[in-house]
Every structure is written in C-alpha cells, then in structure tokens.
Design a protein around this motif. Structure first.
Motif, PDB file in Angstrom:
ATOM      1  N   ARG A   5      -8.116  -1.450   7.795  1.00 61.21           N
ATOM      2  CA  ARG A   5      -7.327  -0.417   7.367  1.00 61.21           C
ATOM      3  C   ARG A   5      -5.752  -0.161   8.269  1.00 61.21           C
ATOM      4  NH1 ARG A   5      -7.321   5.380   8.147  1.00 61.21           N
ATOM      5  NH2 ARG A   5      -6.741   6.214   6.037  1.00 61.21           N
ATOM      6  N   ALA A   6      -6.219  -0.179   9.470  1.00 62.16           N
ATOM      7  CA  ALA A   6      -5.138   0.044  10.399  1.00 62.16           C
ATOM      8  C   ALA A   6      -4.020  -1.147  10.434  1.00 62.16           C
ATOM      9  CB  ALA A   6      -5.718  -0.190  11.999  1.00 62.16           C
ATOM     10  N   LEU A   7      -4.289  -2.464   9.896  1.00 58.94           N
ATOM     11  CA  LEU A   7      -3.366  -3.261   9.613  1.00 58.94           C
ATOM     12  C   LEU A   7      -2.342  -3.043   8.402  1.00 58.94           C
ATOM     13  CD1 LEU A   7      -2.013  -5.990  10.659  1.00 58.94           C
ATOM     14  CD2 LEU A   7      -3.896  -7.196   9.433  1.00 58.94           C
ATOM     15  N   LYS A   8      -3.241  -2.489   7.534  1.00 59.15           N
ATOM     16  CA  LYS A   8      -2.445  -2.254   6.184  1.00 59.15           C
ATOM     17  C   LYS A   8      -1.689  -0.892   6.392  1.00 59.15           C
ATOM     18  CE  LYS A   8      -6.193  -3.703   2.969  1.00 59.15           C
ATOM     19  NZ  LYS A   8      -7.262  -2.910   2.021  1.00 59.15           N
ATOM     20  N   ILE A   9      -1.794   0.012   7.373  1.00 57.16           N
ATOM     21  CA  ILE A   9      -1.049   1.020   7.623  1.00 57.16           C
ATOM     22  C   ILE A   9      -0.119   0.470   8.274  1.00 57.16           C
ATOM     23  CG2 ILE A   9      -0.816   3.187   8.962  1.00 57.16           C
ATOM     24  CD1 ILE A   9      -3.865   3.583   8.224  1.00 57.16           C
ATOM     25  N   PRO A  14       1.848  -2.257   1.674  1.00 62.27           N
ATOM     26  CA  PRO A  14       2.249  -3.040   0.539  1.00 62.27           C
ATOM     27  C   PRO A  14       1.947  -2.876  -0.694  1.00 62.27           C
ATOM     28  CG  PRO A  14       1.306  -4.830   2.166  1.00 62.27           C
ATOM     29  CD  PRO A  14       0.962  -3.297   2.704  1.00 62.27           C
ATOM     30  N   GLY A  15       0.408  -2.828  -0.835  1.00 64.12           N
ATOM     31  CA  GLY A  15      -0.304  -2.817  -2.280  1.00 64.12           C
ATOM     32  C   GLY A  15      -0.235  -1.286  -2.908  1.00 64.12           C
ATOM     33  N   HIS A  16       0.339  -0.478  -1.921  1.00 65.22           N
ATOM     34  CA  HIS A  16       0.468   1.154  -2.522  1.00 65.22           C
ATOM     35  C   HIS A  16      -0.933   1.479  -3.069  1.00 65.22           C
ATOM     36  CE1 HIS A  16       4.592   0.885  -1.324  1.00 65.22           C
ATOM     37  NE2 HIS A  16       4.690  -0.190  -2.165  1.00 65.22           N
ATOM     38  N   GLN A  17      -2.041   0.873  -2.718  1.00 65.25           N
ATOM     39  CA  GLN A  17      -3.231   1.359  -3.149  1.00 65.25           C
ATOM     40  C   GLN A  17      -3.945   2.566  -2.247  1.00 65.25           C
ATOM     41  OE1 GLN A  17      -5.995  -2.072  -3.553  1.00 65.25           O
ATOM     42  NE2 GLN A  17      -4.670  -2.739  -5.173  1.00 65.25           N
ATOM     43  N   ALA A  18      -4.659   3.336  -2.637  1.00 68.92           N
ATOM     44  CA  ALA A  18      -5.202   4.303  -1.816  1.00 68.92           C
ATOM     45  C   ALA A  18      -6.269   3.656  -0.724  1.00 68.92           C
ATOM     46  CB  ALA A  18      -6.178   5.428  -2.608  1.00 68.92           C
ATOM     47  N   LEU A  19      -5.988   4.122   0.461  1.00 64.48           N
ATOM     48  CA  LEU A  19      -6.762   3.483   1.547  1.00 64.48           C
ATOM     49  C   LEU A  19      -7.835   4.335   1.824  1.00 64.48           C
ATOM     50  CD1 LEU A  19      -3.883   2.876   4.146  1.00 64.48           C
ATOM     51  CD2 LEU A  19      -5.001   1.164   2.441  1.00 64.48           C
ATOM     52  N   ARG A  20      -9.028   3.722   1.877  1.00 67.70           N
ATOM     53  CA  ARG A  20     -10.386   4.022   1.962  1.00 67.70           C
ATOM     54  C   ARG A  20     -10.603   4.216   3.365  1.00 67.70           C
ATOM     55  NH1 ARG A  20     -13.959  -0.047  -0.702  1.00 67.70           N
ATOM     56  NH2 ARG A  20     -12.462  -1.513   0.064  1.00 67.70           N
TER      57      ARG A  20
END
Length: 161
Positions: A5-9, A14-20
């Motif tokens: 999750r931290a890497l996605k943030i 980039p995928g603009h999906q809700a992050l769990r």
C-alpha cells in the motif's frame, strides 16, 4: 504479486482504485526461538538489531527470521565441512573401480543458500531486495555542505562490520 500500500501511495496510486487499509503489526524485535543453537542465536541477534535500526523489526516476522537464520547457519556449516573434507568422496563400484561422488553436503549447502536468499530478500538483506522495500520517508538532503558535514560523512573501514 501485489504492491504494498505504501508503494502505491508513493507512486500516486496510478490505478486510482480505493486503497484497502493494511494491518499494522507490532513493532519490536521478536523473541528468538529457544531451540536455536548458540551460532544461530548470534546470527539472530545481529540481524534482529539491524532490522530494528532500520525500523523493520516486527514481532510477527519471527518465523521468517528463523527461516533465514537456520538456513544461513546450515549453509555455512556445510560449506565449512566441505572446505575441510572436500566436495566429493570415493566409493567402490560393483566392478571394483573407484568412483568419486558428491557429498550430500553439496546439495544441502545449495538448497540452504537458496532458502536463505529467499527468506533474506523479505527483510532486504541484499542490495537488490532493499531497493524493492517500501521503508517510508527518506531524509532529503538538499545541501552538499550539510551532507559532507554530517556524522555519516566519514566512515572508516574499521567501523563497517
């Protein structure tokens, strides 16, 4: 493999999906298993201190750390044995000829190093795996003078262990 999750943030999601939300394990050095040998305990203590210094020590990771420590020590033990005794030994064939065969420790060493590498990569114990870990914010140094005047600027070979 999914990204942490931290890497996605950090990448701006980039995928603009809700992050769990991710679970937050308890920080701290896990207790070493009682069955570790003295050598294994020394390796455990050294690696656990390093992980703690980087803020990467979690109680939940004790089993993974055990996997690294046990396989690392087994690999080193086999390598030391092979250095002393040689990689092969001789057997007699049914025809009465001598034939060199590899010692079992050769295969045990290879599989133990492979397992140690796998477990170790989970903790960033290699240069390549460290680059893949999301460790949070990195201190930004904007000024060369600040960098050169910091305590980390001079590291002698005797300080590196």
């Amino acid at each position: 493999m999914t990204k942490p999750r931290a890497l996605k943030i950090l990448e701006g999601n980039p995928g603009h999906q809700a992050l769990r939300p991710e679970p937050e394990p308890t920080k701290g050095i896990p207790q070493p298993p009682a069955h570790l040998s003295d050598k294994e305990r020394l390796v455990w203590d050294k690696i656990a201190r390093e992980l703690d210094a980087f803020g990467m020590a979690y109680h939940l990771d004790g089993y993974m750390l055990e996997g690294f420590v046990v396989n690392y020590c087994r690999a080193v033990e086999c390598d030391l044995f092979l250095r002393r005794e040689g990689r092969t030994y001789t057997i007699m064939t049914k025809q009465g000829n001598e034939m060199p065969v590899p010692r079992p420790e050769v295969a045990i060493s290879a599989s133990s190093w492979k397992a140690a590498k796998t477990f170790g990569s989970e903790f960033g114990l290699s240069m390549a795996s460290r680059g893949k870990l999301a460790l949070g914010k990195v201190k930004q140094i904007d000024d060369l003078e600040t960098l050169l005047s910091s305590d980390t600027a001079e590291i002698s070979a005797g300080q590196i262990q």
